[in-house]
Design a protein around this motif. Sequence first.
Motif, PDB file in Angstrom:
ATOM      1  N   VAL A  47       0.838  -1.200   0.000  1.00 37.26           N
ATOM      2  CA  VAL A  47       0.000   0.000   0.000  1.00 37.26           C
ATOM      3  C   VAL A  47       0.875   1.252   0.000  1.00 37.26           C
ATOM      4  O   VAL A  47       0.611   2.225  -0.718  1.00 37.26           O
ATOM      5  CB  VAL A  47      -0.953  -0.005   1.213  1.00 37.26           C
ATOM      6  CG1 VAL A  47      -1.625   1.352   1.379  1.00 37.26           C
ATOM      7  CG2 VAL A  47      -2.010  -1.086   1.052  1.00 37.26           C
ATOM      8  N   ILE A  65      -3.354   2.026  -3.244  1.00 34.05           N
ATOM      9  CA  ILE A  65      -4.443   1.095  -2.933  1.00 34.05           C
ATOM     10  C   ILE A  65      -5.173   0.602  -4.178  1.00 34.05           C
ATOM     11  O   ILE A  65      -6.196  -0.076  -4.073  1.00 34.05           O
ATOM     12  CB  ILE A  65      -5.458   1.743  -1.965  1.00 34.05           C
ATOM     13  CG1 ILE A  65      -6.110   2.959  -2.629  1.00 34.05           C
ATOM     14  CG2 ILE A  65      -4.795   2.105  -0.658  1.00 34.05           C
ATOM     15  CD1 ILE A  65      -7.258   3.548  -1.822  1.00 34.05           C
ATOM     16  N   ILE A 104      -7.241  -4.547   0.338  1.00 27.66           N
ATOM     17  CA  ILE A 104      -6.541  -3.280   0.151  1.00 27.66           C
ATOM     18  C   ILE A 104      -7.481  -2.302  -0.556  1.00 27.66           C
ATOM     19  O   ILE A 104      -7.397  -2.077  -1.764  1.00 27.66           O
ATOM     20  CB  ILE A 104      -5.245  -3.470  -0.670  1.00 27.66           C
ATOM     21  CG1 ILE A 104      -4.390  -4.589  -0.097  1.00 27.66           C
ATOM     22  CG2 ILE A 104      -4.448  -2.175  -0.717  1.00 27.66           C
ATOM     23  CD1 ILE A 104      -3.163  -4.908  -0.922  1.00 27.66           C
TER      24      ILE A 104
END
Length: 280
Positions: A135, A140, A220
């Motif tokens: 990330v 993301i 995510i």
Amino acid sequence: MTVDLPALEQTDAAVPHVASARWSRYARPALGLALPAALALGWELVVFLGWSNGRLVPPPSRLFATIAELAKSGELSRHILATVTRVGAGFVLGVISGTILGAISGYWGLARRLLDPTVQALRAIPSLAWVPLFVLWLGIFETSKIVLIAVGVFFPIYLGVMGAILSVDRKIVEVGRVFRLSGAAMIRRILLPAVLPAYVVALRVGLGLGWMFVVAAELIGASEGLGYLLLDGQQLGKPAQILAAIVIFAILGKLTDWLIEVAASPLLRWQDAFGARGGY
């Protein structure tokens, strides 16, 4: 002295063999479905008889109703397409990198001594441990998800290719040198047939890990995908939705594994395990 059978008798004798082959072709998949079908029917009966309320573990009829509802609204196809796309992209990336590095490590001893200890250490890291790092590095969006899946696919491919090359019988290689095979001919006629069975197994294991890693990847910041569907079901307290997503994962995983098996079978017909009468 041999006596040839009349053509009619030969045809009649061949009919049972053909019928048996056809029956065997359809019986193996049916046999594989017997256990899950029996478990599903058993649990449906338990809930129907009132021995369980089926709230936390819904019966198959409720699961099918949930899947039908998601399909009718169009959500199911959207989630499946997102997940399959991510797994496909991550699988291709992991296969390419794992094959190249595995081949280098298997063929070149110095590269193996340099690379293998680091790869083995990285292999022990849990999938969720990569999430915050990816990330930070990749954001993301889709890139971080695909890379995380590729990491899961990479390790079994790398180990499978390296191990297969290291296990090639040196006597066979020496036979190729005796017959003065060129480098390309040595790879095509000796190394590839020796490595290919283990490589196919590594592909299947890597694909399975790709389906596992996609759940972590879709944590995510995903807004679509079967992993998101799982998380949404947990947050909203919908066990039927969670189990429906799990069942779809199982079906897609088995389907893609079967596609690899079918694609590889023409190349491995010389092996009993992968041939027409193999155990798969």
